[in-house]
Write a protein that holds these residues in place. Structure first.
Motif, PDB file in Angstrom:
ATOM      1  N   ARG A 120      73.972  53.164  50.280  1.00 60.04           N
ATOM      2  CA  ARG A 120      73.165  52.243  49.388  1.00 60.04           C
ATOM      3  C   ARG A 120      71.729  51.719  49.965  1.00 60.04           C
ATOM      4  O   ARG A 120      70.496  52.066  49.621  1.00 60.04           O
ATOM      5  CB  ARG A 120      73.979  50.910  49.103  1.00 60.04           C
ATOM      6  N   ASP A 121      71.647  51.367  51.452  1.00 60.16           N
ATOM      7  CA  ASP A 121      70.522  50.677  51.957  1.00 60.16           C
ATOM      8  C   ASP A 121      69.924  51.536  52.933  1.00 60.16           C
ATOM      9  O   ASP A 121      68.651  51.468  52.798  1.00 60.16           O
ATOM     10  CB  ASP A 121      70.972  49.612  52.739  1.00 60.16           C
ATOM     11  N   ASP A 122      70.342  52.441  53.733  1.00 63.60           N
ATOM     12  CA  ASP A 122      69.955  53.418  54.668  1.00 63.60           C
ATOM     13  C   ASP A 122      69.469  54.716  53.892  1.00 63.60           C
ATOM     14  O   ASP A 122      68.460  55.345  54.221  1.00 63.60           O
ATOM     15  CB  ASP A 122      70.773  53.682  55.741  1.00 63.60           C
ATOM     16  N   TYR A 123      70.450  55.282  53.422  1.00 66.32           N
ATOM     17  CA  TYR A 123      70.270  56.513  52.766  1.00 66.32           C
ATOM     18  C   TYR A 123      69.929  56.741  51.364  1.00 66.32           C
ATOM     19  O   TYR A 123      69.267  57.775  51.091  1.00 66.32           O
ATOM     20  CB  TYR A 123      71.750  57.304  52.778  1.00 66.32           C
ATOM     21  N   GLU A 124      69.813  55.505  50.634  1.00 66.17           N
ATOM     22  CA  GLU A 124      69.290  55.509  49.243  1.00 66.17           C
ATOM     23  C   GLU A 124      69.562  56.532  48.322  1.00 66.17           C
ATOM     24  O   GLU A 124      68.748  57.228  47.771  1.00 66.17           O
ATOM     25  CB  GLU A 124      68.027  55.155  49.378  1.00 66.17           C
ATOM     26  N   VAL A 125      71.078  56.670  48.236  1.00 63.35           N
ATOM     27  CA  VAL A 125      71.557  57.839  47.208  1.00 63.35           C
ATOM     28  C   VAL A 125      72.581  57.091  46.282  1.00 63.35           C
ATOM     29  O   VAL A 125      73.286  58.142  45.686  1.00 63.35           O
ATOM     30  CB  VAL A 125      72.224  59.015  48.084  1.00 63.35           C
ATOM     31  N   THR A 126      72.436  55.819  45.913  1.00 60.74           N
ATOM     32  CA  THR A 126      73.537  55.459  45.132  1.00 60.74           C
ATOM     33  C   THR A 126      73.003  55.191  44.003  1.00 60.74           C
ATOM     34  O   THR A 126      73.467  55.717  42.730  1.00 60.74           O
ATOM     35  CB  THR A 126      74.176  54.000  45.583  1.00 60.74           C
ATOM     36  N   GLY A 127      72.029  54.103  43.633  1.00 57.44           N
ATOM     37  CA  GLY A 127      71.660  53.753  42.253  1.00 57.44           C
ATOM     38  C   GLY A 127      72.486  52.674  41.749  1.00 57.44           C
ATOM     39  O   GLY A 127      73.535  52.419  42.193  1.00 57.44           O
ATOM     40  N   ILE A 128      71.820  52.176  40.698  1.00 55.95           N
ATOM     41  CA  ILE A 128      72.499  50.970  40.149  1.00 55.95           C
ATOM     42  C   ILE A 128      73.982  51.048  39.609  1.00 55.95           C
ATOM     43  O   ILE A 128      74.854  50.376  39.488  1.00 55.95           O
ATOM     44  CB  ILE A 128      71.679  50.388  38.982  1.00 55.95           C
ATOM     45  N   GLU A 129      74.120  52.594  39.208  1.00 50.15           N
ATOM     46  CA  GLU A 129      75.376  52.892  38.189  1.00 50.15           C
ATOM     47  C   GLU A 129      76.668  52.925  39.621  1.00 50.15           C
ATOM     48  O   GLU A 129      77.689  52.151  39.346  1.00 50.15           O
ATOM     49  CB  GLU A 129      75.336  54.136  37.901  1.00 50.15           C
ATOM     50  N   LEU A 130      76.397  53.543  40.567  1.00 52.40           N
ATOM     51  CA  LEU A 130      77.433  53.622  41.558  1.00 52.40           C
ATOM     52  C   LEU A 130      77.640  52.240  42.428  1.00 52.40           C
ATOM     53  O   LEU A 130      78.620  51.767  42.766  1.00 52.40           O
ATOM     54  CB  LEU A 130      77.058  54.419  42.573  1.00 52.40           C
ATOM     55  N   ASP A 131      76.328  51.487  42.569  1.00 46.03           N
ATOM     56  CA  ASP A 131      76.602  50.006  43.145  1.00 46.03           C
ATOM     57  C   ASP A 131      77.292  49.257  42.204  1.00 46.03           C
ATOM     58  O   ASP A 131      78.265  48.526  42.837  1.00 46.03           O
ATOM     59  CB  ASP A 131      74.917  49.533  43.308  1.00 46.03           C
ATOM     60  N   THR A 132      76.994  49.131  40.981  1.00 45.07           N
ATOM     61  CA  THR A 132      77.923  48.290  40.019  1.00 45.07           C
ATOM     62  C   THR A 132      79.463  48.807  40.008  1.00 45.07           C
ATOM     63  O   THR A 132      80.216  47.835  40.376  1.00 45.07           O
ATOM     64  CB  THR A 132      77.464  48.456  38.713  1.00 45.07           C
ATOM     65  N   LEU A 133      79.591  49.988  40.206  1.00 46.07           N
ATOM     66  CA  LEU A 133      81.276  50.292  40.190  1.00 46.07           C
ATOM     67  C   LEU A 133      81.674  49.920  41.497  1.00 46.07           C
ATOM     68  O   LEU A 133      82.838  49.165  41.637  1.00 46.07           O
ATOM     69  CB  LEU A 133      81.271  51.919  40.080  1.00 46.07           C
ATOM     70  N   ALA A 134      80.877  49.962  42.715  1.00 50.28           N
ATOM     71  CA  ALA A 134      81.647  49.614  43.942  1.00 50.28           C
ATOM     72  C   ALA A 134      81.473  48.152  44.253  1.00 50.28           C
ATOM     73  O   ALA A 134      82.483  47.589  44.569  1.00 50.28           O
ATOM     74  CB  ALA A 134      80.787  50.354  45.336  1.00 50.28           C
ATOM     75  N   GLU A 135      80.256  47.547  43.727  1.00 47.24           N
ATOM     76  CA  GLU A 135      80.304  45.976  44.038  1.00 47.24           C
ATOM     77  C   GLU A 135      81.201  45.209  43.245  1.00 47.24           C
ATOM     78  O   GLU A 135      81.908  44.224  43.521  1.00 47.24           O
ATOM     79  CB  GLU A 135      78.726  45.500  43.970  1.00 47.24           C
ATOM     80  N   GLU A 136      81.359  45.841  41.895  1.00 41.49           N
ATOM     81  CA  GLU A 136      82.518  44.825  41.099  1.00 41.49           C
ATOM     82  C   GLU A 136      83.862  45.445  41.661  1.00 41.49           C
ATOM     83  O   GLU A 136      84.662  44.184  41.581  1.00 41.49           O
ATOM     84  CB  GLU A 136      82.469  45.467  39.483  1.00 41.49           C
ATOM     85  N   ALA A 137      84.015  46.471  42.242  1.00 39.42           N
ATOM     86  CA  ALA A 137      85.325  46.754  42.758  1.00 39.42           C
ATOM     87  C   ALA A 137      85.746  45.881  43.883  1.00 39.42           C
ATOM     88  O   ALA A 137      86.933  45.299  43.999  1.00 39.42           O
ATOM     89  CB  ALA A 137      85.612  48.256  43.024  1.00 39.42           C
ATOM     90  N   TRP A 138      84.734  45.492  44.582  1.00 39.40           N
ATOM     91  CA  TRP A 138      84.957  44.730  45.886  1.00 39.40           C
ATOM     92  C   TRP A 138      85.528  43.418  45.706  1.00 39.40           C
ATOM     93  O   TRP A 138      86.167  42.753  46.491  1.00 39.40           O
ATOM     94  CB  TRP A 138      83.962  44.589  46.735  1.00 39.40           C
ATOM     95  N   LYS A 139      85.050  42.726  44.250  1.00 41.90           N
ATOM     96  CA  LYS A 139      85.330  41.392  43.906  1.00 41.90           C
ATOM     97  C   LYS A 139      87.054  41.333  43.528  1.00 41.90           C
ATOM     98  O   LYS A 139      87.465  40.291  43.536  1.00 41.90           O
ATOM     99  CB  LYS A 139      84.731  41.048  42.793  1.00 41.90           C
TER     100      LYS A 139
END
Ligand code: GLA
Length: 388
Positions: free
Chosen positions: A309-328
């Motif tokens: 997400r931060d260094d390679y910048e290949v995620t985007g809001i869709e994949l970030d939402t899926l991962a970050e919601e999962a972590w919760k």
């Protein structure tokens, strides 16, 4: 059962199924080691039990006839062995034709044409390697029907060659290797520099692999992918001026920190940092798995996502939402994007008792934020290509 269905499809399209053979090649999911395969690093993918089925029969003439059950509107696509050069394929037939072309380039010329019906149950455009699956499937068909002497590893290399030189996607070896070398209930720990590999049993007691598909169209994936690749190549060239490495995968984190200022642009420095750290993370993750430290494995998956997400910048809001919601969610051991990124899927390891809550909560948060639904699949690790 699938064999019977494929024979029925073949009969419907081509009249009868006399002498038809049916084949399967899996899709794949990568557990960790993302965007490392073209940087001389390690990857840790596994083949899935979903994939592509193909029913095939040799012809007496030089015609090629293709039909996909997934794209009935395209009908039967006709071509011939005399039209195998790049640039002449239509739609999805560029995958099987690329393989035929690559076989011929290695002296394995088909002496007669082929009728081929395929059906895939990998979700469309999901980043679970449906194209590598079709490529390896075609290789397995040619091997069996024409008697070409190639190993499964050859099928992977030929698949990558066709993807690079016929389809113009500058991919690494991971996808085709994972598909061609898959082994039930095992992930493949592959050194992409040497192609040395080792199977690692994935015995997730009380947990499963869950794939969340973002359903985002991956429009820019190929061009952005090639851009990341060249950023890494440039960073490597800059680093080679100050240290004797062959690939970014040769560096430890400490060595990277020591030499990183040789990489002149901050963006390229971040790209290289991802490649170096992700490779080391993959080594540690495989070690953690061997020691049965599943929580650590999950944490490394999460760290991988942050770096993408931060260094390679290949995620985007869709994949970030899926991962970050999962972590919760309690019971989620780890979650990260998988594959090239820019859309596609996340892979999560989720405890059995948390799977329903995972699908419900991540699904709802995703729909609320993104505006359309994600799809969820509880998957199993399967074998490589087979004749059914
Ligand atoms: C795509 C490519 C692979 C690999 C991944 C990222 O799937 O085909 O070779 O580079 O992206 O890890």
């Amino acid at each position: 059962m699938m064999k019977q269905q494929m024979l029925e499809h073949f009969t419907k399209v081509f009249g009868d199924a006399e002498g038809v053979e049916v084949f399967f090649a899996p899709g794949r999911v990568n557990l960790i080691g993302e965007h490392t395969d073209y940087n001389g690093g390690h990857v840790f993918p596994c083949a899935l039990t979903i994939g592509t089925y193909g029913a095939a029969r040799k012809r007496a003439d030089r015609k090629l006839r293709f039909y996909s059950v997934n794209f009935p509107q395209s009908g039967v696509i006709e071509s011939s062995l005399d039209e195998l050069e790049p640039g002449r394929a239509i739609g999805w037939t560029s995958y099987p034709k690329g393989i035929m072309w690559a076989f011929a380039g290695r002296g394995m010329e088909m002496d007669c044409g082929l009728d081929l019906v395929i059906f895939g149950n990998i979700p469309n455009g999901s980043g679970l390697s449906s194209s590598a699956s079709v490529e390896v499937l075609t290789g397995a068909v040619l091997r069996a029907l024409y008697g070409f002497g190639v190993s499964n590893q050859d099928l992977a290399l030929i698949g990558q060659y066709a993807e690079n030189h016929y389809n113009g996607v500058n991919c690494g070896i991971m996808d085709q290797f994972a598909v061609a070398m898959g082994k039930k209930d095992n992930a493949i720990f592959l050194d992409t520099n040497t192609l040395n590999y080792e199977y690692a049993p994935i015995a997730l007691e009380g947990a499963k692999i869950v794939i969340a598909c973002s359903n985002k169209k991956r429009g820019l994936a190929d061009s952005k992918y090639n851009e990341r690749r060249s950023e890494c190549e440039q960073a490597l060239a800059e680093l080679q001026k100050v240290c004797g490495i062959k690939t970014l995968g040769d560096l430890t984190e400490e060595q990277f920190e020591q030499y990183k200022d040789a990489v002149k642009s901050p963006v390229r420095q971040r790209r290289a940092r991802h490649a170096v750290y992700e490779n080391r993370r993959t080594l540690r993750a495989v070690e953690a798995l061997k020691n049965n430290e599943i929580a650590l494995f999950g944490q490394l998956m999460n760290d991988s996502h942050v770096s993408l997400r931060d260094d390679y910048e290949v995620t985007g809001i869709e994949l970030d939402t899926l991962a970050e919601e999962a972590w919760k969610i309690e019971g989620v051991i780890g979650s990260r994007m998988t594959g090239a990124g820019f859309g596609g899927c996340t892979v999560s390891i989720v405890k059995d008792e948390a799977i329903d809550a995972f699908i419900e909560k991540v699904g709802k948060a995703y729909k609320d934020k993104i505006g359309y639904a994600a799809d969820f699949y509880v998957v199993e690790i399967g074998d490589g290509p087979q004749m059914l």
